[in-house]
Design an enzyme around this catalytic site. Structure first.
Site, PDB file in Angstrom:
ATOM      1  N   LYS A  72      37.554  53.623  49.114  1.00  0.00           N
ATOM      2  CA  LYS A  72      36.686  52.278  49.186  1.00  0.00           C
ATOM      3  C   LYS A  72      37.547  51.336  49.435  1.00  0.00           C
ATOM      4  O   LYS A  72      38.581  51.020  49.058  1.00  0.00           O
ATOM      5  CB  LYS A  72      36.109  52.191  47.655  1.00  0.00           C
ATOM      6  N   GLY A 122      44.194  47.331  40.374  1.00  0.00           N
ATOM      7  CA  GLY A 122      43.639  46.076  40.322  1.00  0.00           C
ATOM      8  C   GLY A 122      43.456  45.405  39.086  1.00  0.00           C
ATOM      9  O   GLY A 122      44.362  45.474  38.350  1.00  0.00           O
ATOM     10  N   ARG A 176      39.433  44.045  34.038  1.00  0.00           N
ATOM     11  CA  ARG A 176      38.071  44.255  34.035  1.00  0.00           C
ATOM     12  C   ARG A 176      37.726  45.418  35.085  1.00  0.00           C
ATOM     13  O   ARG A 176      36.842  46.098  34.568  1.00  0.00           O
ATOM     14  CB  ARG A 176      37.537  42.896  34.492  1.00  0.00           C
ATOM     15  N   GLU A 194      45.704  51.311  37.552  1.00  0.00           N
ATOM     16  CA  GLU A 194      46.787  50.686  37.104  1.00  0.00           C
ATOM     17  C   GLU A 194      46.235  48.942  37.155  1.00  0.00           C
ATOM     18  O   GLU A 194      45.657  48.341  38.086  1.00  0.00           O
ATOM     19  CB  GLU A 194      47.936  50.762  38.163  1.00  0.00           C
ATOM     20  N   CYS A 229      52.426  43.941  40.835  1.00  0.00           N
ATOM     21  CA  CYS A 229      52.093  44.593  39.415  1.00  0.00           C
ATOM     22  C   CYS A 229      53.393  44.305  38.612  1.00  0.00           C
ATOM     23  O   CYS A 229      53.238  44.406  37.266  1.00  0.00           O
ATOM     24  CB  CYS A 229      51.652  46.081  39.316  1.00  0.00           C
TER      25      CYS A 229
END
Lengths: 541, 541
Positions: free
Chosen positions: B198, B255, B258, B279, B316
């Protein structure tokens, strides 16, 4: 025994049964509820009464487990291995009382329980070897390359570390090998995880004996008391709170689908979700190929009935489904299996509740309009299940999902398929399973080859010309499978690979030799095999 | 471009950007919604428009992936390795258009994106070697022992097989290395899993270019078309339906917390729950020890600011939290870091949305009564984030969980601790993290040693005298960590171990040589290392 007045904690040897659980080094009488085991052979209740832990006692067990985690996981491998071996010896030292108690609480016969004790002890000793061997640590070293362009490469070293305290739920059907000191406990302790075990209410005395054997090994090995606790639960509250406790980092469970799904939900709803390794339900399809049926249909029928009757069918790997293509050879097989079954005795089931569920499951098949009875075994006593064999068409099987539900006990369903394509459709319709068995002759190889990819996607273990009921404890065993046979198809609960369930990787970057864990130091003082720059480097011989 | 009229599918080379996604071998213009990337440097929208897939198109991608699964996973290792290398080459062959498009869509500078392309290509090639090497298959053979008493031992052979089609969600912050052909795709394809990717809406053109490079490699390698599809989503519906699709067997995601939690919920509610490797968020504590601060506080301050500014803090592993004991040496460090930061420029952020969230996050800290500003970088343009450094006391940090929340961007918080014990309490209060860094001198070793067990329980990678922002792609790398830094702390998304996420074990019992997978045959025709009776046996040299 069983009165409300406090009874002094045991002073005796490891063969004492007096209704106690173990919170670290304490022997504790529970206070909530009151339950006794039932001897399914006689229907009599067995003393003493067992009472459930309080939430405060559970909290203490989890606190002690958490406190024990760092010291326990940093033990030298040899010390951890010796501890596992001490548990094994202590279980043997209980002697015949363990076998007799387990017989009384489970209805299982002596040879089976003696064999199961051997398996339990062997499993603990095998994991001691796994700990000494150290290959499970997955050690990897990528040395620094200070000259690399455009950027120098750092020094990276990886090992697996244990997840943390593990909750283990004892199973009813293997009161030794899948219970308090069973595969989940053995592999979790081997990984370096303290264990808080929840005893199965069907065999509390067996659980107490084994729990005391582990507690003694903890003490004799000079380990922190929280390495092991055993709690009883008079209902579901304590078991659920155990899974919800933030200090518990993984769960091992063998039991019903409903029970496993309930624990999964609790684990997923925590602030920190944790893995649940639940082994739940499986009907273990057996596929009979035409060549094999012609060559030795009668012999396969005998083997099938023997497997179906093992442990009164109360095996996770019991052959609950037979798939074959219609024809004379299948009829011969069915006739052979039917007559063997008719001569078989009813078998005592583990608990009144399991017996009741079995009776209802058989009745569901018997009353199904598309299912025909083939044979029943001899009628039995109060809590004995009558072995049963039914048949149906592939069409009917595909049309009704309920026909694919497990009936826990010695019952199996033959699905007659019109041709290979229909058989493949039936296989494809199945949910995840622990095992599948292929019975083939040389002439069947080409047809079998086509089904193997389908089976690989559906099951954890594929057997040829055998039945799933023997589960070897070995490096290459998989006792697991896609959902819903287990909650996590990436794992096995039997065999040395079971230790992987309780581990996670940690990487150390540019850490000075003096701060590195011993197994990752250049000098390799523990002599464990490692991967250096992606290539295997053997440790000490 | 971007009109409603159909545009013929591309005929050109791999450098064509015309708003297409890829359903197997088809190039498809979406029909739902209409979105364009925004150049965060200029604020301008970028042509062409991208439209989302329909549920029917998603269904087709999943169907093709499922159909491709068996043929793709049964490829010879060499063919699968060559396919990964072909993807790498095709990405290089796109040439500068890929870099320019990624620059325009992400605001990231050329050298960074050229480096990231190198990493992406290197990662694919490394996984090609992993596939050839075959050690990831975890091959185990326990030969039969027909003479064993009391029961003969069966022949057992184990290998890992791929889980099935994998859904990959591209990340915004690494438009190449963690996106369409990033680590998740590379490791899933290496494992033998088809991928339905995606695209991240922030870099659709980059995604299209890379997607076409993969599609071309599938075609040139003669593989089933369903091995790879790339879909766009104009909202969340298609991405959610992708995770819910029964033919998808695992999910890779990088990402927001949430977003990750939402995908976990969908995956757990399926009839067949599947693993999600998400992650999510990490503040990556950096612990400055007294000896190191005295010895080279200024140098550490420089290194810290360099790390904090990398990629405008959109890593990250960006150092979002500094822990140290109060004192003169810490003041010196803070002064040094502050002045370095004041001279730093604002950095362009990946998207207007990320910029907005950053501004709000910085404002949250700025307006907190217990937080003091130390320094800010120079003011910037429209979508540029101003680097910021704040400080607070350990007491305040422990009292307010919001202070431990990630601010995605170049902002960090110094937590002043009164003593070692307070510092340990702060560490203990943290949620799971990807990394932790220790800055130590020789004199700090004893204190550092005490913290390492705490860090091991909290993070996936522990660094000494460095910062987490460089993530080497290597066998010993762990880019993962306990929840909520990732959804599954048992895994890494970078390094060769990432392949394990997409595998599960299958055991073969008494299977004739002719039916066994090649890698498990006695003859070992693929020459892969195996464990025989628990002992390593090397394959061909």
């Amino acid at each position: 025994m069983g009165g409300a007045a406090p009874i002094p904690a045991s002073q005796g040897g490891s063969d004492v049964i007096n209704g106690e659980m173990f919170i670290g080094s304490r022997s504790v009488r529970g206070t909530s509820g009151e339950a006794r085991a039932v001897n399914p052979t006689t229907g009599e209740t067995i003393e003493p009464a067992y009472r459930g832990a309080t939430l405060a006692e559970l909290d203490e067990a989890c606190r002690l487990a958490w406190e024990a985690f760092d010291p326990y996981r940093s033990l030298e491998p040899e010390a951890r291995a010796k501890f596992l071996e001490a548990i094994a010896q202590n279980i043997l030292d209980i002697g015949d009382e363990l076998i007799e108690r387990a017989m009384a609480e489970s209805g299982l016969p002596r040879p089976r329980l003696e064999g199961e004790r051997g398996r339990t002890v062997g499993q603990l000793r095998l994991f001691a070897q796994v700990v000494r061997d150290g290959r499970y640590l997955n050690l990897r070293i990528d040395p620094a390359q200070p000259e690399r362009k455009p950027l120098p490469r750092v020094d990276l070293r990886l090992r697996m570390i244990p997840l943390g305290p593990v909750a283990v739920f004892g199973a009813s059907n293997f009161p030794l090998a899948f219970s308090v000191a069973g595969g989940d406990t053995a592999s979790a302790l081997a990984a370096g995880c303290p264990v808080v075990a929840k005893a199965h209410p069907a065999h509390p005395g067996t659980s107490e004996l084994v729990g005391r054997a582990i507690q003694k090994a903890v003490q004799d090995s000079g380990l922190p008391e929280g390495v092991f606790s055993l709690i009883f639960d008079s209902g579901y509250e304590i078991g659920q709170a155990l899974v919800a406790d933030p200090r518990i980092k993984a769960v091992g469970f063998t039991g019903s689908r409903r029970g496993g799904l309930a624990l999964m939900k609790i684990a997923q709803r925590r602030d920190e979700p944790i893995p649940v390794y639940a082994e739940m339900s499986s009907i273990n399809p057996v596929i009979l190929f035409p060549g094999a049926l012609v060559e030795r249909g009668e012999q396969i029928a005998q083997g099938f009935v023997t497997s179906l009757l093992m442990g009164s069918g109360q095996f996770c790997t019991s052959p609950g489904l037979i798939l074959a293509i219609e024809g004379e050879a299948l009829d011969t097989f069915i006739a052979g299996a039917g007559s063997a079954l008719e001569n078989s005795n009813a078998g005592t089931m583990l608990t009144p509740g399991i017996h009741q569920a079995y009776v209802e499951g058989v009745e569901r098949l018997r009353s199904h309009t598309q299912v025909k009875p083939i044979a029943h075994g001899k009628a039995g006593e109060r809590y004995q299940g009558v072995p049963s064999l039914f048949s149906t068409s592939a069409e009917a099987f595909l049309a009704d999902k309920a026909l694919a539900e497990e009936v826990f006990g010695s019952t199996s369903l033959v699905v007659r398929c019109r041709d290979e394509a229909e058989l493949a459709r039936v296989l494809d319709s199945l949910e995840g399973q622990l095992t599948a068995s292929l019975h083939i002759a040389e002439a069947d190889h080409d047809d079998a080859r086509k089904l193997i990819p389908v089976l690989e996607r559906k099951v954890g273990r594929i057997l040829v010309n055998g039945f799933g009921t023997g589960v070897e404890v070995a490096p290459a065993m998989v006792h697991g499978g896609p959902f819903p046979s287990t909650s996590d198809g990436r794992s096995t609960s039997v065999g040395t690979l079971a230790i992987d369930r309780f581990l996670r990787p940690v990487s150390y970057q540019d850490m000075p030799e003096a701060l590195l864990p011993a197994e990752l130091r250049d000098s390799n003082p523990l002599g464990i095999d490692r991967l250096v720059d992606g290539k295997p480097v053997p440790g000490a011989a």
